[in-house]
Design a protein around this motif. Structure first.
Motif, PDB file in Angstrom:
ATOM      1  N   ARG A 137      -1.671   0.096  -8.903  1.00 47.92           N
ATOM      2  CA  ARG A 137      -3.127   0.095  -9.049  1.00 47.92           C
ATOM      3  C   ARG A 137      -3.685   1.353  -8.392  1.00 47.92           C
ATOM      4  NH1 ARG A 137      -2.776  -3.513 -12.584  1.00 47.92           N
ATOM      5  NH2 ARG A 137      -2.802  -5.719 -12.077  1.00 47.92           N
ATOM      6  N   SER A 138      -4.521   2.022  -9.123  1.00 47.11           N
ATOM      7  CA  SER A 138      -5.067   3.289  -8.645  1.00 47.11           C
ATOM      8  C   SER A 138      -6.120   3.071  -7.558  1.00 47.11           C
ATOM      9  CB  SER A 138      -5.674   4.003  -9.847  1.00 47.11           C
ATOM     10  OG  SER A 138      -6.512   5.009  -9.433  1.00 47.11           O
ATOM     11  N   VAL A 139      -5.973   3.768  -6.436  1.00 47.16           N
ATOM     12  CA  VAL A 139      -6.970   3.703  -5.362  1.00 47.16           C
ATOM     13  C   VAL A 139      -7.635   5.065  -5.188  1.00 47.16           C
ATOM     14  CG1 VAL A 139      -7.374   3.222  -2.917  1.00 47.16           C
ATOM     15  CG2 VAL A 139      -5.741   1.830  -4.193  1.00 47.16           C
ATOM     16  N   SER A 140      -6.823   6.109  -5.077  1.00 44.42           N
ATOM     17  CA  SER A 140      -7.338   7.475  -5.000  1.00 44.42           C
ATOM     18  C   SER A 140      -6.253   8.368  -5.586  1.00 44.42           C
ATOM     19  CB  SER A 140      -7.655   7.849  -3.548  1.00 44.42           C
ATOM     20  OG  SER A 140      -6.501   8.319  -2.895  1.00 44.42           O
ATOM     21  N   SER A 169       0.865  -1.163   0.000  1.00 46.42           N
ATOM     22  CA  SER A 169       0.000   0.000   0.000  1.00 46.42           C
ATOM     23  C   SER A 169       0.911   1.224   0.000  1.00 46.42           C
ATOM     24  CB  SER A 169      -0.874  -0.016   1.258  1.00 46.42           C
ATOM     25  OG  SER A 169      -1.603   1.174   1.342  1.00 46.42           O
ATOM     26  N   CYS A 199     -12.514   5.398  -3.337  1.00 47.78           N
ATOM     27  CA  CYS A 199     -11.279   6.131  -3.099  1.00 47.78           C
ATOM     28  C   CYS A 199     -11.065   6.489  -1.623  1.00 47.78           C
ATOM     29  CB  CYS A 199     -11.268   7.396  -3.936  1.00 47.78           C
ATOM     30  SG  CYS A 199     -12.679   8.479  -3.612  1.00 47.78           S
ATOM     31  N   ASN A 206     -10.123  -3.883  -5.389  1.00 46.46           N
ATOM     32  CA  ASN A 206      -9.569  -3.129  -6.506  1.00 46.46           C
ATOM     33  C   ASN A 206      -9.650  -3.999  -7.751  1.00 46.46           C
ATOM     34  OD1 ASN A 206      -7.236  -1.933  -8.267  1.00 46.46           O
ATOM     35  ND2 ASN A 206      -7.628  -0.426  -6.652  1.00 46.46           N
ATOM     36  N   ASP A 218      -3.153   7.556  -3.516  1.00 45.45           N
ATOM     37  CA  ASP A 218      -3.173   6.253  -2.864  1.00 45.45           C
ATOM     38  C   ASP A 218      -3.113   5.142  -3.921  1.00 45.45           C
ATOM     39  OD1 ASP A 218      -3.625   4.370  -0.917  1.00 45.45           O
ATOM     40  OD2 ASP A 218      -5.533   5.191  -0.247  1.00 45.45           O
ATOM     41  N   TRP A 219      -2.167   4.208  -3.767  1.00 43.15           N
ATOM     42  CA  TRP A 219      -2.019   3.134  -4.757  1.00 43.15           C
ATOM     43  C   TRP A 219      -1.806   1.791  -4.063  1.00 43.15           C
ATOM     44  CZ3 TRP A 219       0.332   7.834  -4.813  1.00 43.15           C
ATOM     45  CH2 TRP A 219       0.070   8.673  -5.899  1.00 43.15           C
ATOM     46  N   LEU A 220      -2.072   0.735  -4.811  1.00 41.64           N
ATOM     47  CA  LEU A 220      -1.617  -0.589  -4.430  1.00 41.64           C
ATOM     48  C   LEU A 220      -0.521  -0.957  -5.426  1.00 41.64           C
ATOM     49  CD1 LEU A 220      -4.963  -2.478  -3.694  1.00 41.64           C
ATOM     50  CD2 LEU A 220      -3.150  -2.013  -2.041  1.00 41.64           C
ATOM     51  N   PRO A 261     -10.676   1.392  -7.451  1.00 41.15           N
ATOM     52  CA  PRO A 261     -11.247   0.744  -6.278  1.00 41.15           C
ATOM     53  C   PRO A 261     -12.755   0.653  -6.463  1.00 41.15           C
ATOM     54  CG  PRO A 261     -10.904   3.052  -5.820  1.00 41.15           C
ATOM     55  CD  PRO A 261     -10.419   2.827  -7.232  1.00 41.15           C
ATOM     56  N   CYS A 310     -13.701   8.659  -8.807  1.00 38.65           N
ATOM     57  CA  CYS A 310     -13.996   7.286  -9.248  1.00 38.65           C
ATOM     58  C   CYS A 310     -15.044   7.210 -10.345  1.00 38.65           C
ATOM     59  CB  CYS A 310     -14.461   6.438  -8.071  1.00 38.65           C
ATOM     60  SG  CYS A 310     -13.330   6.450  -6.680  1.00 38.65           S
TER      61      CYS A 310
END
Ligand SMILES: [Zn+2]
Lengths: 182, 92
Positions: free
Chosen positions: A61-64, A37, B62, A142, A67-69, A133, B10
């Protein structure tokens, strides 16, 4: 044969049974992916995104927006941690044991996923390389498109059994088979 | 889906991905404000019909806090803004 505790996958017990060979629609559980994370500090979002895109052997990987994975199927956690530590304005934590990575592929993948997510996955809006996500089988996870007919799913380990069962159920009419992959 | 909210990060998502966290209209008083001001901020809420402004948390997406302006009678959504952008004097 004995199997050491650390290598025992959470979905190990769900892999028994007779499935002679993979069908065209197949659910692969990646046995030992490396997942981090990663969160950018305020004001560093753009530079961190840029720096992550340059790290070799990973996908972010896009989270926000901040914020990524970070996922890797080819490099060990220590090497990735070293790369991430060199990026200014980034905090990260390893999640490899906390998240489960699965890949669903085949010609009917969109029909199957339509039962699991409420997001439009048409290639015009959710193109190859895209990730987001979202709720997957009612679990916050995700989803990424890694090919025309291939998607990768990341869900928390403790929900993985449930999501796996739901994906199997959704894929039953399309004869989805399952197995571990590297 | 019964209710779709367009998250600025998103895109269009079902209401089930969000957690509604309450009225976004009251403004937090200064730390040394009167007890009456704090009581009003913590406990007293209008209950309007029509256009309202709420905090929504995109928990299954998000994970950002959003400010949603919508009509609780018609379900029309007027604007969805990241709460940080809103606090920094951004749009809406
Ligand atoms: Zn969102």
């Amino acid at each position: 044969m004995s199997i050491s505790f650390i290598h025992r996958h959470i979905l190990e017990d769900r892999m028994s049974g007779y499935e002679p060979s993979p069908n065209v629609n197949h659910l692969t559980v990646i046995r030992r992916p490396v997942i981090f994370s990663a969160i950018a500090h305020a004001g560093h979002e753009v530079s961190v995104a840029e720096a992550l895109s340059l790290v070799e052997n990973i996908v972010a990987r896009s989270v926000s927006p901040s914020d990524w994975l970070v996922v890797s199927q080819s490099t060990d956690a220590g090497t990735i941690a070293t790369s991430l530590a060199a990026i200014p304005g980034l905090s990260f934590a390893e999640q490899s044991d906390g998240q489960v990575l699965m890949a669903l592929s085949g010609p009917d993948v969109r029909t199957i996923l339509a039962k699991c997510v409420a997001v439009d996955l048409h290639a015009d809006v959710f193109a190859e390389g895209f990730s987001a996500p979202m709720m997957i089988c009612r679990v916050a996870g995700n989803l990424a498109r890694t090919g025309a007919d291939t998607f990768e799913i990341i869900v928390p380990r403790s929900y993985a059994g449930y999501v796996f069962d739901e994906l199997r159920e959704a894929g039953r009419e399309h004869a989805v088979t399952r197995g571990f992959g590297e | 889906m019964a209710s779709l909210i367009t998250c600025p990060h998103c895109g269009r998502r079902p209401r089930e991905e969000f957690s509604i966290r309450g009225d976004a209209v009251p403004e937090r008083p200064a730390p040394a404000a009167s007890e009456e001001a704090w009581h009003a901020y913590v406990y007293l809420r209008e209950n309007p019909r029509g256009k309202i402004r709420e905090y929504w948390h995109h928990v299954a997406g998000c994970r950002r806090w959003l400010v949603v302006e919508r009509d609780n009678l018609t379900h029309e959504v007027f604007a969805v803004t990241d709460a940080r952008d809103m606090a920094n004097g951004g749009a809406a």
